[in-house]
Design an enzyme around this catalytic site. Structure first.
Site, short mmCIF file in Angstrom:
data_model
loop_
_atom_site.label_atom_id
_atom_site.label_comp_id
_atom_site.label_asym_id
_atom_site.label_seq_id
_atom_site.Cartn_x
_atom_site.Cartn_y
_atom_site.Cartn_z
N ASN A 116 75.57 32.57 40.25
CA ASN A 116 77.03 32.74 40.12
C ASN A 116 77.46 32.42 38.69
OD1 ASN A 116 76.67 30.03 40.20
ND2 ASN A 116 78.44 29.59 41.48
N ILE A 159 75.39 29.76 45.70
CA ILE A 159 74.44 29.26 46.71
C ILE A 159 75.14 28.56 47.87
CG2 ILE A 159 73.99 27.05 45.55
CD1 ILE A 159 71.06 27.41 46.40
N THR A 228 62.18 16.95 40.21
CA THR A 228 62.08 16.41 38.85
C THR A 228 61.25 15.14 38.83
OG1 THR A 228 63.34 15.26 37.14
CG2 THR A 228 64.39 15.42 39.26
N SER A 272 69.87 8.90 37.67
CA SER A 272 71.25 9.37 37.47
C SER A 272 71.72 9.95 38.80
CB SER A 272 71.32 10.46 36.40
OG SER A 272 70.75 11.66 36.91
N HIS A 275 69.74 12.98 39.40
CA HIS A 275 68.39 12.74 39.92
C HIS A 275 68.44 12.30 41.39
CE1 HIS A 275 67.48 12.63 35.53
NE2 HIS A 275 66.33 13.15 35.93
N GLN A 301 59.06 18.46 38.06
CA GLN A 301 58.83 19.01 36.72
C GLN A 301 59.18 17.99 35.65
OE1 GLN A 301 59.60 23.38 35.65
NE2 GLN A 301 61.38 22.38 34.84
N ASN A 333 63.91 20.51 22.85
CA ASN A 333 64.75 21.62 22.37
C ASN A 333 65.84 21.11 21.44
OD1 ASN A 333 63.14 23.19 23.97
ND2 ASN A 333 64.74 23.88 25.36
N1 USQ Z 1 66.65 11.50 24.88
C1 USQ Z 1 66.64 11.06 23.57
N2 USQ Z 1 67.35 11.77 22.66
C2 USQ Z 1 68.03 12.90 22.97
C3 USQ Z 1 68.02 13.35 24.30
C4 USQ Z 1 67.31 12.63 25.23
O1 USQ Z 1 66.03 10.04 23.24
O2 USQ Z 1 68.66 13.49 22.07
C5 USQ Z 1 65.84 10.78 25.87
C6 USQ Z 1 66.62 10.36 27.11
O3 USQ Z 1 67.16 9.10 26.97
C7 USQ Z 1 65.56 10.44 28.20
C8 USQ Z 1 64.58 11.50 27.70
O4 USQ Z 1 64.88 11.70 26.33
O5 USQ Z 1 64.87 9.24 28.29
C9 USQ Z 1 64.66 12.83 28.40
O6 USQ Z 1 66.00 13.28 28.34
P1 USQ Z 1 66.40 14.81 28.63
O7 USQ Z 1 67.86 14.93 28.44
O8 USQ Z 1 65.50 15.74 27.89
O9 USQ Z 1 65.94 14.98 30.13
P2 USQ Z 1 66.50 14.40 31.48
O10 USQ Z 1 67.91 13.95 31.41
O11 USQ Z 1 65.49 13.44 31.94
O12 USQ Z 1 66.52 15.70 32.37
C10 USQ Z 1 65.76 16.86 32.03
C11 USQ Z 1 66.30 18.05 32.75
C12 USQ Z 1 66.16 17.82 34.21
C13 USQ Z 1 64.75 17.50 34.54
C14 USQ Z 1 64.23 16.34 33.70
C15 USQ Z 1 62.77 16.08 33.85
O13 USQ Z 1 67.61 18.31 32.39
O14 USQ Z 1 66.56 18.96 34.92
O15 USQ Z 1 64.74 17.17 35.87
O16 USQ Z 1 64.41 16.67 32.35
S1 USQ Z 1 62.43 14.36 33.81
O17 USQ Z 1 63.05 13.79 32.61
O18 USQ Z 1 61.00 14.19 33.79
O19 USQ Z 1 63.06 13.81 34.95
#
Ligand code: USQ
Length: 510
Positions: A116, A159, A228, A272, A275, A301, A333
């Protein structure tokens, strides 16, 4: 002849099979073993199968034909896939959904999808835009046809609209459903009550509705559901982060007594409200498999990164989105985009948080391999989908090294206040063996190579300009505490070299 990871699967796993005979849906669970034992005194199975694709076979024992033997399963580089397999992607307009649509289409699957366009609205709401320009869906579909020869069947559906979703699923009769149709942002869910409630409703109720719909219409289809790694949190005891469930030989010792933990769901400690929605999904999907013999792989993931697959690069109209704002840009990214415009890379807190990560192309490979080896009726299983892990600081240093060496950029790294509540120094031992060991996953997306590709695209003047236009959305503003303020810089740091870990071993990424 090549032995694929799914060669020995039988019709028992196949979504083209209707189960018949004495099917006791109450006696479900991890059912292969029970099935084998369920034979009467004549030796005949209680459960028989009919093939929707080969009705001439009549009723037969579903374990008697393997994928390798069945002419409906054809060889691909990722194992046997059903001919013209009908796959529906929920969230097809997103970063992953669009990439997967092209990927599966080129593998000969009949791809359908819904969306959507909410991801476009969320990012606009945060005052940002995708820095890689993307086409609208009409143009995307047109380009997919023109450039790649694909006929993708898309319908605009929310959805949460169960009636429309059901109608489309009834029409398409998908043999596998890939569920990417959730709001993926931790910061977005932490803005205020409205955002938390929205994310949880969209994700949890959306998935619950899908489960009921699958039960009613396509109970034999496999559900590949995106979870995740963040569901698990980072257990401070340092215990391994198993793949969703405790392994068979795990034991709980307490008060001089012992219990087997094998097969139980491992504790979740989400980080969060977003999560939390994924953790709730886990239980809902698990229950649906138990009650109704649905079949699902829940994909935990790691942080995704990257911008490249052959198909995305085939034409500018086929590109997928690339977000850099605090809510929708994932960390690698974001770092590359920051580096391109000379914005010091933003480490939150100490920068010692460790996360798993996986490249875009590898994520596509993993999902394809999961589709190719569907779970058994009633089977709920979990895979940790990542190709390596390391600290945020090491990732920033890797980005800096490549940007400076290969692109002549001057890159600085800063530490800023961490607006999130998360451990920033912690043990981390994720287990991620199932995809390589049981599904044949082989990493192809090397971190350095992909970061190089990202720089090559993002340093193009028209894209660099789009990053510069949104420089003001880079610093995080969403505090888990609820405070409303910008983060402050703690330190501009000096560089040193580190290694990335893969499968628990230190791997030099230089
Ligand atoms: N972080 C930094 N600097 C930044 C952005 C993030 O140090 O500029 C840190 C955050 O504090 C965190 C880590 O990098 O500890 C990952 O942050 P993120 O924003 O890349 O990812 P997250 O919020 O964990 O969520 C993303 C996706 C989500 C997926 C998850 C995988 O948005 O959909 O579920 O990554 S995981 O992190 O393994 O849960």
């Amino acid at each position: 002849m090549t032995k694929f990871h799914n060669s020995d699967c039988t019709c028992w796993n196949c979504p083209a099979i209707n189960l018949a005979g004495k099917v006791d849906f109450r006696a479900c669970g991890q059912s292969a073993l029970k099935f084998e034992k369920k034979q009467d005194e004549t030796g005949d199975s209680h459960i028989m199968a009919e093939c929707k694709r080969r009705p001439e076979l009549g009723l037969f024992d579903p374990t008697s034909i393997t994928f390798e033997e069945c002419p409906e399963w054809r060889e691909t580089q990722y194992g046997y896939l059903l001919k013209n397999m009908r796959i529906m992607i929920l969230g097809m307009d997103g970063y992953l959904g669009w990439t997967l649509a092209l990927w599966l289409g080129k593998l000969g699957c009949h791809v359908s999808g819904i969306d959507n366009f909410s991801r476009r609205s969320w990012v606009a709401e945060r005052g940002s835009h995708t820095i890689v320009p993307i086409s609208d869906m009409t143009e995307r579909l047109h380009a997919a046809k023109e450039v790649l020869g694909l006929n993708i069947n898309f319908r605009k559906i929310n959805i949460l609209d169960r009636e429309l979703l059901k109608e489309f699923i009834e029409e398409v009769k998908p043999e596998a459903i890939v569920h990417y149709g959730e709001c993926p942002s931790a910061p977005y869910s932490m803005i205020d009550f409205e955002h938390a409630a929205y994310v949880q409703k969209n994700n949890v109720i959306g998935t619950l509705g899908l489960l009921f719909t699958m039960h009613e219409v396509v109970p034999e289809a496999s559900l590949i559901k995106l979870g995740t790694m963040g569901e698990y949190g980072t257990p401070l005891t340092g215990r391994p982060i198993f793949e969703g469930m405790f392994p068979a030989n795990a034991v709980l010792k307490w008060n001089n007594r012992e219990w087997s933990m094998g097969g139980e769901l491992t504790p979740r400690d989400p980080v969060s409200f977003y999560h939390c929605s994924k953790a709730q999904d886990t239980f809902n999907v698990y229950e649906a498999c138990k009650y109704w013999w649905l079949r699902s792989y829940d994909v935990m993931q790691g942080v995704i990164y990257g911008v490249y697959t052959d198909h995305l690069a085939a034409d500018p109209r086929l590109r997928t989105r690339y977000d850099i704002d605090e809510a929708f840009g994932t960390v690698i990214n974001r770092y590359v985009a920051q580096a391109v415009i000379g914005f010091p890379l933003t480490l939150y807190g100490k920068g010692e948080q460790i996360r798993g990560f996986i490249g875009l192309e590898d994520a596509m490979q993993c999902i394809t391999r999961l589709i190719a080896k569907p779970p058994e009726p009633g089977q709920y299983d979990v895979v940790n989908q990542m190709s390596g892990y390391c600290s945020m600081r090491k990732l920033a240093e890797t980005v800096k090294k490549i940007g400076e060496k290969d692109f002549g950029l001057k890159i600085e790294i800063q530490r800023v206040e961490n607006p999130r509540v998360e451990a920033d120094r912690h043990p981390f031992e994720p287990i991620f063996n199932k995809l390589p060991d049981e599904f044949g996953f082989v990493q192809s997306d090397m971190l350095e190579k992909e970061i190089h590709r990202m720089f090559a695209l993002l340093t193009r003047p028209e894209i660099k300009k789009r990053i510069e236009e949104k420089e003001h959305v880079i610093l995080p503003k969403t505090w888990w505490s609820g405070e409303k303020k910008e983060v402050e810089r703690l330190e501009l740091i000096k560089n040193n070299n580190h290694a990335v870990k893969k499968n628990g071993k230190a791997v030099n990424i230089n």
